[in-house]
Design a protein around this motif. Sequence first.
Motif, PDB file in Angstrom:
ATOM      1  N   ARG A   4      -3.632  -6.451  10.922  1.00 44.62           N
ATOM      2  CA  ARG A   4      -2.004  -5.878  10.810  1.00 44.62           C
ATOM      3  C   ARG A   4      -1.764  -6.347   9.452  1.00 44.62           C
ATOM      4  NH1 ARG A   4       0.861  -8.442  15.625  1.00 44.62           N
ATOM      5  NH2 ARG A   4      -0.121 -10.309  14.637  1.00 44.62           N
ATOM      6  N   VAL A   5      -1.330  -5.245   8.483  1.00 39.59           N
ATOM      7  CA  VAL A   5      -1.114  -5.542   7.200  1.00 39.59           C
ATOM      8  C   VAL A   5       0.352  -5.042   6.934  1.00 39.59           C
ATOM      9  CG1 VAL A   5      -1.957  -5.042   4.646  1.00 39.59           C
ATOM     10  CG2 VAL A   5      -3.742  -4.962   6.660  1.00 39.59           C
ATOM     11  N   LEU A   6       1.044  -6.122   6.304  1.00 42.66           N
ATOM     12  CA  LEU A   6       2.676  -5.800   5.942  1.00 42.66           C
ATOM     13  C   LEU A   6       2.410  -5.145   4.562  1.00 42.66           C
ATOM     14  CD1 LEU A   6       5.357  -6.104   6.609  1.00 42.66           C
ATOM     15  CD2 LEU A   6       5.415  -8.629   5.718  1.00 42.66           C
ATOM     16  N   MET A   7       2.976  -4.009   4.583  1.00 46.12           N
ATOM     17  CA  MET A   7       2.948  -3.269   3.246  1.00 46.12           C
ATOM     18  C   MET A   7       4.226  -3.762   2.486  1.00 46.12           C
ATOM     19  SD  MET A   7       0.349  -1.601   2.590  1.00 46.12           S
ATOM     20  CE  MET A   7      -1.004  -1.487   3.812  1.00 46.12           C
ATOM     21  N   PRO A   8       4.499  -3.593   1.054  1.00 43.60           N
ATOM     22  CA  PRO A   8       5.608  -3.774   0.464  1.00 43.60           C
ATOM     23  C   PRO A   8       6.669  -3.091   0.999  1.00 43.60           C
ATOM     24  CG  PRO A   8       3.662  -3.423  -1.073  1.00 43.60           C
ATOM     25  CD  PRO A   8       3.218  -3.057   0.425  1.00 43.60           C
ATOM     26  N   SER A   9       6.614  -2.008   1.623  1.00 47.05           N
ATOM     27  CA  SER A   9       7.729  -1.191   2.234  1.00 47.05           C
ATOM     28  C   SER A   9       8.092  -1.907   3.636  1.00 47.05           C
ATOM     29  CB  SER A   9       7.236   0.301   2.563  1.00 47.05           C
ATOM     30  OG  SER A   9       6.135   0.237   3.547  1.00 47.05           O
ATOM     31  N   ASP A  10       7.686  -2.864   3.984  1.00 48.97           N
ATOM     32  CA  ASP A  10       7.884  -3.515   5.346  1.00 48.97           C
ATOM     33  C   ASP A  10       7.356  -2.766   6.442  1.00 48.97           C
ATOM     34  OD1 ASP A  10       9.136  -5.756   4.161  1.00 48.97           O
ATOM     35  OD2 ASP A  10      11.190  -4.801   4.239  1.00 48.97           O
ATOM     36  N   GLU A  11       6.351  -1.630   6.260  1.00 48.41           N
ATOM     37  CA  GLU A  11       5.691  -1.179   7.345  1.00 48.41           C
ATOM     38  C   GLU A  11       4.560  -1.949   7.616  1.00 48.41           C
ATOM     39  OE1 GLU A  11       5.592   3.261   7.205  1.00 48.41           O
ATOM     40  OE2 GLU A  11       5.830   2.934   4.977  1.00 48.41           O
ATOM     41  N   HIS A  36       5.245  -8.968  12.803  1.00 46.55           N
ATOM     42  CA  HIS A  36       4.472  -8.410  13.528  1.00 46.55           C
ATOM     43  C   HIS A  36       3.213  -8.072  12.773  1.00 46.55           C
ATOM     44  CE1 HIS A  36       7.290  -8.472  16.641  1.00 46.55           C
ATOM     45  NE2 HIS A  36       7.945  -7.769  15.990  1.00 46.55           N
ATOM     46  N   ALA A  37       2.550  -8.909  12.007  1.00 41.85           N
ATOM     47  CA  ALA A  37       1.657  -8.523  11.076  1.00 41.85           C
ATOM     48  C   ALA A  37       0.795  -9.834  10.832  1.00 41.85           C
ATOM     49  CB  ALA A  37       2.251  -8.157   9.639  1.00 41.85           C
ATOM     50  N   ASP A  38      -0.581  -9.960  10.449  1.00 41.84           N
ATOM     51  CA  ASP A  38      -1.277 -10.768  10.160  1.00 41.84           C
ATOM     52  C   ASP A  38      -1.335 -11.170   8.383  1.00 41.84           C
ATOM     53  OD1 ASP A  38      -2.418 -10.689  12.954  1.00 41.84           O
ATOM     54  OD2 ASP A  38      -3.403  -8.822  12.116  1.00 41.84           O
ATOM     55  N   VAL A  39      -1.501 -10.318   7.800  1.00 41.17           N
ATOM     56  CA  VAL A  39      -1.516 -10.526   6.485  1.00 41.17           C
ATOM     57  C   VAL A  39      -0.432  -9.500   5.705  1.00 41.17           C
ATOM     58  CG1 VAL A  39      -3.568 -11.566   6.160  1.00 41.17           C
ATOM     59  CG2 VAL A  39      -3.386  -9.132   6.254  1.00 41.17           C
ATOM     60  N   CYS A  40      -0.010 -10.236   4.468  1.00 37.95           N
ATOM     61  CA  CYS A  40       0.555  -8.910   3.593  1.00 37.95           C
ATOM     62  C   CYS A  40      -0.337  -8.635   2.425  1.00 37.95           C
ATOM     63  CB  CYS A  40       1.848  -9.688   2.841  1.00 37.95           C
ATOM     64  SG  CYS A  40       1.583 -10.972   1.754  1.00 37.95           S
ATOM     65  N   THR A  41       0.087  -7.761   1.559  1.00 40.39           N
ATOM     66  CA  THR A  41      -0.452  -7.101   0.521  1.00 40.39           C
ATOM     67  C   THR A  41      -0.744  -8.007  -1.003  1.00 40.39           C
ATOM     68  OG1 THR A  41       0.822  -5.901  -0.375  1.00 40.39           O
ATOM     69  CG2 THR A  41      -0.427  -5.023   1.291  1.00 40.39           C
TER      70      THR A  41
END
Length: 184
Positions: free
Chosen positions: A9-16, A64-69
């Motif tokens: 689950r990847v947290l995008m800069p948009s918080d999606e 609700h994510a594992d990593v970010c970008t």
Amino acid sequence: MIELPRTVRVLMPSDEVFIMRVDQYLRGVLPAEIGTEPPLEAAKALAVAARSYAATQTKHRKDHADVCTGTHCQAWRPRYARTCDEAIEATAGEVLVYQKRIVPGFYFAWCDGVTRDPRAVWQVEAPWCQPVPCPCDDPRPMHDHGVGLCQIGAIRLATAGADYLAILAHYYRDVDCVRVADGL
């Protein structure tokens, strides 16, 4: 039985939060981290390290994510590179295993000739990531954590003829590079 998570689950800069298959995620990580034309063996070593890292992270649980970008986790961009894709495919399912569990393959950009001890940097026990001499010896001031695989060092080792298993063995102690099954 050791299982590799099927998705991340990847947290995008948009918080999606985008859910991606692990190797699809790696297709955006490798070029962002090591560049678009690294030596294949260096890219394979980074693919195994990055896959291991992704499989063990929960830094963004509250989102609700594992990593970010970002570099806080692993840089990720929606761009791909042929050599990086080839490395990911060639090492599909391979992770670093220490004492029968997948461990994070810490890595960084460059160092000053020696990697760092995770206890000194983060106060974290990671016996598979002990300081080692590195062929990088970059003259730039080091502003990275320095723990684990040095990307410039891996490139230099690959250019000198080392395969990805030798590169991983140089930077990670007492680990096995194991091909594991995807989890369900």
